[in-house]
Design a protein around this motif. Sequence first.
Motif, PDB file in Angstrom:
ATOM      1  N   ALA A 189       1.023  -1.261  -0.151  1.00  0.00           N
ATOM      2  CA  ALA A 189      -0.139  -0.154  -0.092  1.00  0.00           C
ATOM      3  C   ALA A 189       0.965   1.264  -0.023  1.00  0.00           C
ATOM      4  O   ALA A 189       1.942   1.242   0.605  1.00  0.00           O
ATOM      5  CB  ALA A 189      -0.979   0.141   1.166  1.00  0.00           C
ATOM      6  N   PRO A 190       0.372   2.203  -0.598  1.00  0.00           N
ATOM      7  CA  PRO A 190       1.401   3.573  -0.545  1.00  0.00           C
ATOM      8  C   PRO A 190       1.517   3.946   0.825  1.00  0.00           C
ATOM      9  O   PRO A 190       0.666   4.017   1.398  1.00  0.00           O
ATOM     10  CB  PRO A 190       0.351   4.677  -1.524  1.00  0.00           C
ATOM     11  N   ALA A 191       2.693   4.398   0.939  1.00  0.00           N
ATOM     12  CA  ALA A 191       3.179   4.809   2.423  1.00  0.00           C
ATOM     13  C   ALA A 191       3.628   6.190   2.183  1.00  0.00           C
ATOM     14  O   ALA A 191       3.329   6.923   3.074  1.00  0.00           O
ATOM     15  CB  ALA A 191       4.377   3.968   2.764  1.00  0.00           C
ATOM     16  N   GLY A 192       3.980   6.873   1.156  1.00  0.00           N
ATOM     17  CA  GLY A 192       4.430   8.204   1.182  1.00  0.00           C
ATOM     18  C   GLY A 192       5.823   8.571   1.474  1.00  0.00           C
ATOM     19  O   GLY A 192       6.267   7.980   2.311  1.00  0.00           O
ATOM     20  N   GLN A 193       6.372   9.501   0.901  1.00  0.00           N
ATOM     21  CA  GLN A 193       7.680   9.839   1.215  1.00  0.00           C
ATOM     22  C   GLN A 193       7.826  10.433   2.456  1.00  0.00           C
ATOM     23  O   GLN A 193       7.092  10.967   3.157  1.00  0.00           O
ATOM     24  CB  GLN A 193       8.047  10.973   0.225  1.00  0.00           C
ATOM     25  N   GLY A 194       9.000  10.066   3.079  1.00  0.00           N
ATOM     26  CA  GLY A 194       9.234  10.579   4.580  1.00  0.00           C
ATOM     27  C   GLY A 194       9.077   9.605   5.761  1.00  0.00           C
ATOM     28  O   GLY A 194       9.443   9.786   6.720  1.00  0.00           O
ATOM     29  N   GLN A 195       8.727   8.598   5.559  1.00  0.00           N
ATOM     30  CA  GLN A 195       8.428   7.747   6.628  1.00  0.00           C
ATOM     31  C   GLN A 195       9.632   6.839   6.872  1.00  0.00           C
ATOM     32  O   GLN A 195       9.935   6.281   5.962  1.00  0.00           O
ATOM     33  CB  GLN A 195       7.054   6.599   6.321  1.00  0.00           C
ATOM     34  N   GLY A 196      10.098   7.085   8.068  1.00  0.00           N
ATOM     35  CA  GLY A 196      11.360   6.401   8.319  1.00  0.00           C
ATOM     36  C   GLY A 196      12.571   6.857   7.767  1.00  0.00           C
ATOM     37  O   GLY A 196      12.789   8.100   7.406  1.00  0.00           O
ATOM     38  N   LEU A 197      13.706   6.215   7.526  1.00  0.00           N
ATOM     39  CA  LEU A 197      14.783   6.827   6.838  1.00  0.00           C
ATOM     40  C   LEU A 197      14.565   6.627   5.442  1.00  0.00           C
ATOM     41  O   LEU A 197      15.830   7.002   4.749  1.00  0.00           O
ATOM     42  CB  LEU A 197      15.891   5.919   7.579  1.00  0.00           C
ATOM     43  N   ALA A 198      13.848   6.147   4.962  1.00  0.00           N
ATOM     44  CA  ALA A 198      13.977   5.717   3.514  1.00  0.00           C
ATOM     45  C   ALA A 198      12.365   6.028   3.070  1.00  0.00           C
ATOM     46  O   ALA A 198      11.458   6.077   3.766  1.00  0.00           O
ATOM     47  CB  ALA A 198      14.573   4.785   2.926  1.00  0.00           C
ATOM     48  N   ASN A 199      12.213   5.883   1.657  1.00  0.00           N
ATOM     49  CA  ASN A 199      10.894   5.929   0.999  1.00  0.00           C
ATOM     50  C   ASN A 199      10.247   4.554   1.175  1.00  0.00           C
ATOM     51  O   ASN A 199      10.763   3.735   0.050  1.00  0.00           O
ATOM     52  CB  ASN A 199      10.931   6.695  -0.314  1.00  0.00           C
TER      53      ASN A 199
END
Length: 402
Positions: A189-199
């Motif tokens: 599922a799309p998570a979006g840029q910026g979650q965690g240390l990578a995309n």
Amino acid sequence: MSVVEIVRFAVRGLIANRLRSLLTMLGIIIGIAAVILLTALGNGASQYIQGQIAGLGANSITVLPRQPPESAGTSGRPLTTGDVRALADPQGAPDVASVSPVAQLSASVDAGRSRTDATVVGSTPSYFPGANVQIGTGRAYTDADVEAGRKVILLGRTVADDLFGVGSDPVGRDVLVRGVPFDVIGTLAPAGQGQGLANPDENVLAPITAVQGSLTGFGDLSQIVVQARSTEAQAAAESEINSILDRRHGIENPDNRDYQVLSARQLADVLDDTLGAFTLLLAAIAAISLVVGGIGITNIMLVSVTERTREIGIRKALGAPPSAILGQFLVESIILSVVGGVLGVAVGYAGTLVPLGDFRPVVLPSAVVAAVGVSAAIGIFFGAYPARRAARLRPIEALRRE
């Protein structure tokens, strides 16, 4: 003279000098609008980042290898499957719900006519809830897939779009990862840029046995993902992780650890402190324009007192007490600053409506109340001196000066 009459005289004086009143309010409008807009940006950034961190999983804890400092006198030990088994032991870590080993690498993924770069994450099924990974289409790999070392894979949304087209469903297709064929069994599922240390949308997930057997070899782990039993148990789980790994890695001084433990809670605490200081800095910068606006009120009110010296003298000669003169000019100053503050709030709020993608500035009601209160305080503080100067004029001197 009653309060109503004082206010009436003040309003009449402001209306008689409309342009001057508007120019006087301009500094307050700009200052309050800047405070509202900048604090809204800070609050919006805080909420946005907190939401992104929440996407990591409220109970998620990541253990990463690191090089210990030179003072430790050792190169440290890598993370191994033995560490995973120790962390998964309910006797030693009762607050740990699941432990997922991770073998990770960057690789080119080829679908025949198209190719893209991705981060290949090999793990076990517990990785999905542990890292808060959601399935978009298809299915996740199972324990049976891991035990058999089946070359099955799930594609992040960005990877799937690059390889097969935007919005496509590649389930059932084949891809090559560094030339090794994998069957696509699902998408993330799309998570979006910026979650965690990578995309995460640029990740592909596969059973760890398939990744190690075909791509990385059965060696050290890239990281270990741990899920605490609850949000409340996260701190206890972190303590248990440190205790177990310190013992296994022979760590006596916490400063010499050859691993680091990261959690959403730690990131949230650090970002809260950072964004709080950043928002305060923005508000302080904006407050400078409020001081400038207050000085403008003082200057304009002094000019007004000078121009209306004859009016002041006549009113005093007719029996107006100094308190009435003081009240009139003070009320004028307060009206200018409060009206300017309200207009500034409106301008600042309008500025927050400008679209900024997924990011949304957030105007807090407390900020609005504080802005109006500060503008009233500015009117009182910076209008006090001109008002006192007007109240102290003697009637005869005032009339003679004209």
